[in-house]
Design an enzyme around this catalytic site. Sequence first.
Site, PDB file in Angstrom:
ATOM      1  N   SER A 149       1.872  30.631  17.571  1.00  0.00           N
ATOM      2  CA  SER A 149       1.898  30.573  19.041  1.00  0.00           C
ATOM      3  C   SER A 149       3.123  31.314  19.544  1.00  0.00           C
ATOM      4  CB  SER A 149       1.956  29.112  19.518  1.00  0.00           C
ATOM      5  OG  SER A 149       2.206  29.026  20.911  1.00  0.00           O
ATOM      6  N   TYR A 162       6.264  20.840  19.093  1.00  0.00           N
ATOM      7  CA  TYR A 162       5.285  21.893  18.806  1.00  0.00           C
ATOM      8  C   TYR A 162       5.979  23.245  18.669  1.00  0.00           C
ATOM      9  CZ  TYR A 162       1.028  24.741  19.423  1.00  0.00           C
ATOM     10  OH  TYR A 162      -0.011  25.628  19.268  1.00  0.00           O
TER      11      TYR A 162
END
Length: 272
Positions: A149, A162
């Site tokens: 990501s 995350y």
Amino acid sequence: MTYFEGKVVIVTGSSTGIGRATAELFAKRGAKVTITGRSAESLEITRQLCEKAAGGNADKVLSIIGDVTKEEDTKRIIAETINKFGQLDVLVNNAGAATKPGLQDSHYSQPLEVFDYVMNLNARSLIALDQEAIPHLKKTKGNIVNVSSILGFRAYPSMAYYCMAKAANDQLNRILAIDLAKEGIRVNNINPGPVRTEFLNRNGEPEAARDWVEDNIIKPNCPMARSATSEEMATVIAFLANNDEARFVTGQMLVADGGMSISSPPLPTNAS
């Protein structure tokens, strides 16, 4: 495009979203595909799509219910793939989540059990799968593609755990790429930006949240003024996995975010 004819591909987290689109694309391009996830109902939909993409050949699709945070399941995913197809050419580590089910974020103030969950799913599971897969990838000179990501290199406090997990994912990518190059194994990451999937809903957000995020966050801040589709991410993954088209690409974080990570925040409306 049938480059993957005769190749064997595992796609984790293939019940929905990027994983489902990726598995379907590999099946369409000739690969034998192992799909895996925790939801039997969702995985069955993926299986049907892959079988259709494979021209109705059910023998080219292996469906395994499993949880990649459990080592016994990671071992079983690799073992059953080898038992059915006899080889492994591509491992796509796609399974992931931004927070623990039922929570809306992974802010650093969340309990450490949330940190453990997020790190286990997004980082530790990659190591477990890679350790099982690498001996087989050595035989085929195969490759690994990880779905990371842009939050691996951008700070977003409400998703602190995350962000940390994806940063670890990116660093593991570099380490493995160096270490495995001598074995003829390439390792790369795709780092998506906003993708229109069920991601927010799985993390506790209501259905309307996707539209709100798209209109109020994505469109004003992304140069291409939209989220990507899962199918668009799948084509990038397939490129990285192609040992002809990407044969000299390894250790890279291929950003596919519509320019969002290089865009400056919008100026105030009263700016001169």
